[in-house]
Design an enzyme around this catalytic site. Structure first.
Site, PDB file in Angstrom:
ATOM      1  N   GLU A 132       1.052  -1.257   0.154  1.00  0.00           N
ATOM      2  CA  GLU A 132      -0.093  -0.125   0.111  1.00  0.00           C
ATOM      3  C   GLU A 132       1.050   1.186   0.015  1.00  0.00           C
ATOM      4  O   GLU A 132       0.748   2.116   0.951  1.00  0.00           O
ATOM      5  CB  GLU A 132      -0.954  -0.012   0.965  1.00  0.00           C
ATOM      6  CG  GLU A 132      -1.946  -1.228   1.061  1.00  0.00           C
ATOM      7  CD  GLU A 132      -2.884  -1.351   2.290  1.00  0.00           C
ATOM      8  OE1 GLU A 132      -2.853  -0.706   3.196  1.00  0.00           O
ATOM      9  OE2 GLU A 132      -3.797  -2.186   2.175  1.00  0.00           O
ATOM     10  N   ASN A 173       2.329  -5.141  -3.063  1.00  0.00           N
ATOM     11  CA  ASN A 173       1.014  -5.399  -2.638  1.00  0.00           C
ATOM     12  C   ASN A 173      -0.136  -4.164  -2.473  1.00  0.00           C
ATOM     13  O   ASN A 173       0.388  -3.426  -1.785  1.00  0.00           O
ATOM     14  CB  ASN A 173       0.771  -6.147  -1.486  1.00  0.00           C
ATOM     15  CG  ASN A 173      -0.664  -7.133  -1.258  1.00  0.00           C
ATOM     16  OD1 ASN A 173      -1.153  -7.885  -2.194  1.00  0.00           O
ATOM     17  ND2 ASN A 173      -0.999  -7.259  -0.028  1.00  0.00           N
ATOM     18  N   HIS A 209      -9.987  -6.172  -2.402  1.00  0.00           N
ATOM     19  CA  HIS A 209     -11.204  -5.887  -1.490  1.00  0.00           C
ATOM     20  C   HIS A 209     -12.109  -5.047  -2.351  1.00  0.00           C
ATOM     21  O   HIS A 209     -11.983  -3.764  -2.376  1.00  0.00           O
ATOM     22  CB  HIS A 209     -10.731  -4.992  -0.262  1.00  0.00           C
ATOM     23  CG  HIS A 209      -9.628  -5.756   0.487  1.00  0.00           C
ATOM     24  ND1 HIS A 209      -9.915  -6.751   1.100  1.00  0.00           N
ATOM     25  CD2 HIS A 209      -8.283  -5.450   0.756  1.00  0.00           C
ATOM     26  CE1 HIS A 209      -8.994  -7.436   1.722  1.00  0.00           C
ATOM     27  NE2 HIS A 209      -7.907  -6.520   1.672  1.00  0.00           N
ATOM     28  N   GLU A 239      -5.720 -10.670  -1.277  1.00  0.00           N
ATOM     29  CA  GLU A 239      -6.857 -10.525  -0.138  1.00  0.00           C
ATOM     30  C   GLU A 239      -8.201 -10.563  -0.428  1.00  0.00           C
ATOM     31  O   GLU A 239      -9.036  -9.576  -0.025  1.00  0.00           O
ATOM     32  CB  GLU A 239      -6.578  -9.575   0.552  1.00  0.00           C
ATOM     33  CG  GLU A 239      -4.992  -9.324   1.020  1.00  0.00           C
ATOM     34  CD  GLU A 239      -4.465  -7.878   1.952  1.00  0.00           C
ATOM     35  OE1 GLU A 239      -5.566  -7.266   2.246  1.00  0.00           O
ATOM     36  OE2 GLU A 239      -3.439  -7.946   1.864  1.00  0.00           O
ATOM     37  N   ASP A 241     -11.759 -10.409  -0.906  1.00  0.00           N
ATOM     38  CA  ASP A 241     -13.355 -10.204  -0.500  1.00  0.00           C
ATOM     39  C   ASP A 241     -14.298  -9.442  -1.164  1.00  0.00           C
ATOM     40  O   ASP A 241     -13.775  -8.364  -1.711  1.00  0.00           O
ATOM     41  CB  ASP A 241     -13.292 -10.059   0.996  1.00  0.00           C
ATOM     42  CG  ASP A 241     -12.588  -8.865   1.760  1.00  0.00           C
ATOM     43  OD1 ASP A 241     -12.315  -7.738   0.815  1.00  0.00           O
ATOM     44  OD2 ASP A 241     -12.003  -8.982   2.694  1.00  0.00           O
TER      45      ASP A 241
HETATM   46  C1  XIL Z   1      -6.554  -6.287   8.195  1.00  0.00           C
HETATM   47  C2  XIL Z   1      -6.716  -7.319   9.120  1.00  0.00           C
HETATM   48  O1  XIL Z   1      -7.712  -8.164   8.610  1.00  0.00           O
HETATM   49  C3  XIL Z   1      -7.592  -7.040  10.434  1.00  0.00           C
HETATM   50  O2  XIL Z   1      -7.764  -8.055  11.213  1.00  0.00           O
HETATM   51  C4  XIL Z   1      -6.503  -5.946  10.825  1.00  0.00           C
HETATM   52  O3  XIL Z   1      -7.189  -5.278  12.269  1.00  0.00           O
HETATM   53  C5  XIL Z   1      -6.260  -4.765   9.969  1.00  0.00           C
HETATM   54  O4  XIL Z   1      -5.713  -5.250   8.863  1.00  0.00           O
HETATM   55  N1  XIL Z   1      -4.699  -4.544   3.536  1.00  0.00           N
HETATM   56  C6  XIL Z   1      -3.831  -5.491   3.995  1.00  0.00           C
HETATM   57  C7  XIL Z   1      -4.231  -6.257   5.258  1.00  0.00           C
HETATM   58  O5  XIL Z   1      -2.846  -5.538   3.677  1.00  0.00           O
HETATM   59  O6  XIL Z   1      -3.211  -6.486   5.892  1.00  0.00           O
HETATM   60  C8  XIL Z   1      -5.288  -5.744   6.306  1.00  0.00           C
HETATM   61  O7  XIL Z   1      -5.721  -6.767   7.028  1.00  0.00           O
HETATM   62  C9  XIL Z   1      -6.405  -5.185   5.190  1.00  0.00           C
HETATM   63  C10 XIL Z   1      -6.068  -4.379   4.031  1.00  0.00           C
END
Ligand code: XIL
Length: 319
Positions: A132, A173, A209, A239, A241
């Site tokens: 990020e 990432n 996401h 990641e 969802d």
């Molecule tokens: C999130 C986790 O899922 C949570 O449990 C935590 O409180 C915050 O981080 N991008 C990422 C992940 O790279 O590491 C994040 O994970 C979600 C967004």
């Protein structure tokens, strides 16, 4: 058949999931599905390898949380993705609140990597070296790293990671790369900056996401993935969802969610350099979405009672 088996049969390296450290030892129904290698071929710790979990105070390294996932993977034979090194978030104040010279912060990064990546050496298919670094509007994200180095923290980090673990895949990432906008353009530039500096980068992780009904089409997603594979790096959804923006979700919205998941997974199948898909937890019982996006959720492929959702079925039929 289960999702990892189907994914591998379709040419991917894995279908994986994040592991929630707080649930694995207390929730047997959760653990049983998570440890099923036919369903999930690779695991990633949801929080356990982050800087605040591994080096909360300078020079004191803790692997209790990160080892939870690594130990499950060892015992089941599942693969491991490792997450994450240089990130502005979940970063202890001793790093983010310091005022550093370039030399001093370089040494902090190198020491952190030598210890944490060193601890997991030989176990990680890939490491998210930088996470990020780009803001949603396409500007460089403000962080102690960017403020200290400008974009030089990127090649510095990738070079340092390579020195510690020459065999893991080194990833950048980020999220919202899927929309092919200003943020995507900047991430393309990021890869080019690392490459032009002569530093190693092997992959780009699309966090994925996404939002039900606003997920790009399979062909648009494939187009974006290909912008990165054209640079010679592999890509993965890291990641995934897909959240409902209001709850409860209607059955029509569940169908849309399934189609959106199928488009994302399908786009990975359509691109030669797309190696795998990881969901950011698999059950609506354990998801960061409602904690972070108030009123939204049910973003995963099993419901809170561990029943497979329409999304699970759509993914299984796209393979
Ligand atoms: C999130 C986790 O899922 C949570 O449990 C935590 O409180 C915050 O981080 N991008 C990422 C992940 O790279 O590491 C994040 O994970 C979600 C967004």
């Amino acid at each position: 058949a289960q999702l990892n088996d189907l994914a591998v049969r379709a040419g991917l390296k894995y279908f994986g999931t994040a592991l929630r450290e707080g649930a694995i030892n207390s929730d047997t129904a959760y653990a049983a599905i998570l440890k099923n290698k036919s369903e999930f071929g690779q695991l990633v710790p949801e929080n356990g390898q982050k800087w605040d979990a591994t080096e909360a105070s300078r020079g004191t390294f803790t692997y209790t949380q990160g080892d939870i996932t690594a130990n499950v993977a060892k015992s089941t034979g599942q693969g491991l993705r490792c997450h994450t090194m240089v990130w502005y978030s979940q970063l202890p104040n001793w790093v983010s609140g310091g005022s550093w010279t370039r030399a001093a912060l370089t040494s902090v990064i190198e020491t952190h990597m030598a210890n944490v990546m060193g601890h997991y050496i030989g176990q990680c298919y890939a490491w998210d070296v930088a996470n990020e670094a780009v803001a949603d509007d396409g500007s460089w994200r403000d962080s102690i790293f960017y403020r200290t180095f400008g974009t030089d923290f990127l090649p510095i980090s990738f070079n340092a990671a390579k020195k510690v673990d020459p065999n893991t895949k080194l990833y950048y990432n980020d999220y919202n790369l899927e929309y092919n906008g200003a943020k995507t353009n900047r991430a393309v530039e990021l890869v080019q900056i690392v490459q032009s500096a002569g530093a190693p980068i092997d992959g780009v992780g699309f966090q994925g996401h996404l939002i039900v009904g606003s997920t790009p089409s399979r062909s648009s997603l494939a187009t974006v993935l290909k912008r990165f594979t054209a640079l010679g790096v592999e890509v993965a959804y890291t990641e995934l969802d897909i959240r409902h923006s209001s709850l409860p979700a209607s059955s029509a919205a569940q169908v849309t969610q399934g189609n959106d998941f199928a488009n994302v997974v399908g786009s990975c199948l359509d691109v030669a350099g797309c190696v795998g898909v990881t969901v950011w937890s698999f059950t609506d019982k354990y998801s960061w979405i409602p904690e972070t996006f108030s009123g939204q959720g049910d973003a995963l492929i099993y419901d809170k009672n561990f029943n497979k959702k329409a999304a699970w079925t759509s993914i299984s039929s796209v393979f």
